[in-house]
Motif scaffolding. Sequence first.
Motif, PDB file in Angstrom:
ATOM      1  N   GLY A  48      18.625   9.500  29.840  1.00 40.95           N
ATOM      2  CA  GLY A  48      17.226   9.048  29.316  1.00 40.95           C
ATOM      3  C   GLY A  48      17.484   8.868  27.838  1.00 40.95           C
ATOM      4  N   THR A  49      18.360   9.577  26.798  1.00 42.51           N
ATOM      5  CA  THR A  49      18.623   9.173  25.821  1.00 42.51           C
ATOM      6  C   THR A  49      19.722   8.842  25.020  1.00 42.51           C
ATOM      7  OG1 THR A  49      19.519  11.087  25.224  1.00 42.51           O
ATOM      8  CG2 THR A  49      16.386  10.813  24.975  1.00 42.51           C
ATOM      9  N   GLU A  50      20.994   8.467  26.070  1.00 44.31           N
ATOM     10  CA  GLU A  50      22.340   8.046  26.053  1.00 44.31           C
ATOM     11  C   GLU A  50      22.294   6.418  25.591  1.00 44.31           C
ATOM     12  OE1 GLU A  50      24.579   9.296  28.507  1.00 44.31           O
ATOM     13  OE2 GLU A  50      24.986  11.633  28.368  1.00 44.31           O
ATOM     14  N   GLY A  51      22.975   6.429  24.472  1.00 45.27           N
ATOM     15  CA  GLY A  51      23.479   4.222  24.133  1.00 45.27           C
ATOM     16  C   GLY A  51      22.528   4.308  23.059  1.00 45.27           C
ATOM     17  N   GLU A  52      22.220   3.246  22.584  1.00 44.67           N
ATOM     18  CA  GLU A  52      22.336   2.257  21.438  1.00 44.67           C
ATOM     19  C   GLU A  52      20.607   3.086  20.856  1.00 44.67           C
ATOM     20  OE1 GLU A  52      20.961  -0.094  23.662  1.00 44.67           O
ATOM     21  OE2 GLU A  52      23.018   0.425  23.357  1.00 44.67           O
ATOM     22  N   ALA A  53      20.176   2.876  20.199  1.00 49.86           N
ATOM     23  CA  ALA A  53      19.046   3.600  19.605  1.00 49.86           C
ATOM     24  C   ALA A  53      18.196   2.316  20.406  1.00 49.86           C
ATOM     25  CB  ALA A  53      18.731   3.124  18.384  1.00 49.86           C
ATOM     26  N   THR A  54      17.462   2.444  21.340  1.00 44.65           N
ATOM     27  CA  THR A  54      16.732   1.854  21.950  1.00 44.65           C
ATOM     28  C   THR A  54      15.466   2.067  21.726  1.00 44.65           C
ATOM     29  OG1 THR A  54      16.330   3.296  23.851  1.00 44.65           O
ATOM     30  CG2 THR A  54      17.543   1.721  23.880  1.00 44.65           C
ATOM     31  N   ALA A  55      14.302   1.888  21.993  1.00 44.03           N
ATOM     32  CA  ALA A  55      12.638   1.654  21.450  1.00 44.03           C
ATOM     33  C   ALA A  55      12.012   2.754  21.327  1.00 44.03           C
ATOM     34  CB  ALA A  55      11.885   0.742  22.808  1.00 44.03           C
ATOM     35  N   LEU A  56      11.803   3.250  20.269  1.00 45.55           N
ATOM     36  CA  LEU A  56      11.026   4.792  20.064  1.00 45.55           C
ATOM     37  C   LEU A  56      10.305   5.791  21.338  1.00 45.55           C
ATOM     38  CD1 LEU A  56      12.142   7.302  18.961  1.00 45.55           C
ATOM     39  CD2 LEU A  56       9.602   6.926  17.245  1.00 45.55           C
ATOM     40  N   LYS A  57       9.906   5.015  22.244  1.00 44.04           N
ATOM     41  CA  LYS A  57       8.759   5.654  22.912  1.00 44.04           C
ATOM     42  C   LYS A  57       9.974   5.955  24.450  1.00 44.04           C
ATOM     43  CE  LYS A  57       7.915   1.217  26.128  1.00 44.04           C
ATOM     44  NZ  LYS A  57       9.213   1.178  26.445  1.00 44.04           N
ATOM     45  N   GLU A  58      10.868   5.635  24.506  1.00 44.81           N
ATOM     46  CA  GLU A  58      12.085   5.586  25.778  1.00 44.81           C
ATOM     47  C   GLU A  58      12.264   7.592  24.941  1.00 44.81           C
ATOM     48  OE1 GLU A  58      15.150   3.099  27.113  1.00 44.81           O
ATOM     49  OE2 GLU A  58      13.449   1.868  26.304  1.00 44.81           O
ATOM     50  N   HIS A  59      11.886   7.657  24.025  1.00 48.99           N
ATOM     51  CA  HIS A  59      12.729   8.761  23.063  1.00 48.99           C
ATOM     52  C   HIS A  59      11.433   9.998  23.080  1.00 48.99           C
ATOM     53  CE1 HIS A  59      17.037   7.316  23.059  1.00 48.99           C
ATOM     54  NE2 HIS A  59      16.371   5.896  22.368  1.00 48.99           N
ATOM     55  N   ASP A  60      10.562   9.379  23.852  1.00 50.68           N
ATOM     56  CA  ASP A  60       9.565  10.161  23.608  1.00 50.68           C
ATOM     57  C   ASP A  60       9.597  11.874  24.020  1.00 50.68           C
ATOM     58  OD1 ASP A  60       7.085   8.510  21.991  1.00 50.68           O
ATOM     59  OD2 ASP A  60       6.380   8.477  23.918  1.00 50.68           O
ATOM     60  N   PRO A  61       9.926  12.767  23.632  1.00 50.13           N
ATOM     61  CA  PRO A  61       9.611  14.343  24.255  1.00 50.13           C
ATOM     62  C   PRO A  61       9.374  14.170  25.358  1.00 50.13           C
ATOM     63  CG  PRO A  61       8.400  14.386  22.229  1.00 50.13           C
ATOM     64  CD  PRO A  61       8.509  12.850  22.861  1.00 50.13           C
ATOM     65  N   ARG A  62       9.911  14.853  26.497  1.00 46.73           N
ATOM     66  CA  ARG A  62       9.690  15.337  27.708  1.00 46.73           C
ATOM     67  C   ARG A  62       8.717  16.258  27.568  1.00 46.73           C
ATOM     68  NH1 ARG A  62      13.848  13.881  32.032  1.00 46.73           N
ATOM     69  NH2 ARG A  62      13.898  11.970  31.114  1.00 46.73           N
ATOM     70  N   LEU A  63       8.237  16.252  28.080  1.00 46.87           N
ATOM     71  CA  LEU A  63       6.463  18.079  28.232  1.00 46.87           C
ATOM     72  C   LEU A  63       7.025  18.717  29.326  1.00 46.87           C
ATOM     73  CD1 LEU A  63       3.408  15.644  27.267  1.00 46.87           C
ATOM     74  CD2 LEU A  63       5.273  16.443  25.893  1.00 46.87           C
ATOM     75  N   PHE A  64       6.603  20.398  28.498  1.00 50.03           N
ATOM     76  CA  PHE A  64       7.007  21.511  29.826  1.00 50.03           C
ATOM     77  C   PHE A  64       6.068  22.181  30.159  1.00 50.03           C
ATOM     78  CE2 PHE A  64      11.631  19.092  29.757  1.00 50.03           C
ATOM     79  CZ  PHE A  64      11.516  19.007  31.654  1.00 50.03           C
ATOM     80  N   LYS A  65       5.405  22.758  31.419  1.00 48.29           N
ATOM     81  CA  LYS A  65       4.561  23.650  30.532  1.00 48.29           C
ATOM     82  C   LYS A  65       5.681  25.082  31.083  1.00 48.29           C
ATOM     83  CE  LYS A  65       1.664  24.725  34.261  1.00 48.29           C
ATOM     84  NZ  LYS A  65       0.803  25.092  35.132  1.00 48.29           N
ATOM     85  N   LEU A  66       5.480  26.243  30.348  1.00 43.39           N
ATOM     86  CA  LEU A  66       6.361  27.422  30.591  1.00 43.39           C
ATOM     87  C   LEU A  66       5.883  28.029  30.537  1.00 43.39           C
ATOM     88  CD1 LEU A  66       9.055  26.803  27.896  1.00 43.39           C
ATOM     89  CD2 LEU A  66       9.432  26.250  29.839  1.00 43.39           C
ATOM     90  N   TRP A  67       6.051  29.691  31.920  1.00 42.81           N
ATOM     91  CA  TRP A  67       5.517  30.621  31.413  1.00 42.81           C
ATOM     92  C   TRP A  67       6.564  31.574  32.055  1.00 42.81           C
ATOM     93  CZ3 TRP A  67       5.007  26.252  35.063  1.00 42.81           C
ATOM     94  CH2 TRP A  67       5.427  26.993  36.184  1.00 42.81           C
ATOM     95  N   ASP A  68       6.963  32.855  31.720  1.00 42.12           N
ATOM     96  CA  ASP A  68       7.452  34.091  31.948  1.00 42.12           C
ATOM     97  C   ASP A  68       7.610  34.498  33.733  1.00 42.12           C
ATOM     98  OD1 ASP A  68       5.618  35.594  31.775  1.00 42.12           O
ATOM     99  OD2 ASP A  68       6.376  36.471  29.907  1.00 42.12           O
ATOM    100  N   ILE A  69       8.549  35.733  33.242  1.00 45.98           N
ATOM    101  CA  ILE A  69       8.015  36.520  34.908  1.00 45.98           C
ATOM    102  C   ILE A  69       7.182  37.308  35.416  1.00 45.98           C
ATOM    103  CG2 ILE A  69      10.914  35.467  35.934  1.00 45.98           C
ATOM    104  CD1 ILE A  69      11.153  38.399  34.730  1.00 45.98           C
ATOM    105  N   HIS A  70       6.599  37.079  33.948  1.00 45.68           N
ATOM    106  CA  HIS A  70       4.932  37.523  34.421  1.00 45.68           C
ATOM    107  C   HIS A  70       3.600  37.427  34.186  1.00 45.68           C
ATOM    108  CE1 HIS A  70       7.744  41.599  33.970  1.00 45.68           C
ATOM    109  NE2 HIS A  70       8.023  41.234  32.852  1.00 45.68           N
ATOM    110  N   GLN A  71       4.130  35.447  34.696  1.00 51.42           N
ATOM    111  CA  GLN A  71       3.103  34.881  34.546  1.00 51.42           C
ATOM    112  C   GLN A  71       2.544  34.715  32.953  1.00 51.42           C
ATOM    113  OE1 GLN A  71       2.723  32.747  37.315  1.00 51.42           O
ATOM    114  NE2 GLN A  71       4.827  33.704  38.032  1.00 51.42           N
ATOM    115  N   LYS A  72       2.987  35.027  32.309  1.00 51.49           N
ATOM    116  CA  LYS A  72       2.389  35.384  30.693  1.00 51.49           C
ATOM    117  C   LYS A  72       2.695  33.585  30.044  1.00 51.49           C
ATOM    118  CE  LYS A  72       3.390  38.312  28.478  1.00 51.49           C
ATOM    119  NZ  LYS A  72       4.381  38.916  29.344  1.00 51.49           N
TER     120      LYS A  72
END
Length: 179
Positions: free
Chosen positions: A20-44
């Motif tokens: 999604g971020t390859e190619g020439e500098a396209t509009a910045l909105k395409e380069h909005d970060p992906r958002l992830f929820k992260l948690w560890d194997i102990h459910q923290k």
Amino acid sequence: MASHSHKKTWDEEIADLFRGTEGEATALKEHDPRLFKLWDIHQKYLFLVNNVLVADVKSSNSPEQLMAVLPNRSLDKPQQPIFMGPENKNSCLSCVKSGNGQYQLELKEKAIKELYWDSKNAKAFTFYSKSDGNGDTCSFESAEFPGWFLSTSSEAKKPLGLSQKGGPQNVLFYFERKS
């Protein structure tokens, strides 16, 4: 409508991110970060407390801290180099060497998009990420300090840190894409 029964592995998510971020500098909105929820194997889960990322058991009133992720396009793409920072904050995770020679994790004031556009000297902010084990979990290795991984303590309410595999700290994370 395609069914979403197949949850992507981390590797597939990051491959998408790079695509999604390859190619020439396209509009910045395409380069909005992906958002992830992260948690560890102990459910923290990750929470931002006084500008420190801590891992803690989730209670009903604790707001989820999503992590913004963008690729580092100046490093070796097969290693899936990424920048990570708390959503809607002007800071990113950085790996530094403290005065006593310990490797540690710091939240440094730096916009993730700034790193994305100018990633040449951003190795300290970069993690090599990959699916680990069964594809349900992933790990984040410091590009600056190879062999050191983003980790959580076995105790709750402790800050995220850097540790080597095989120690008491946890270096595996579950993830769920939010955007």
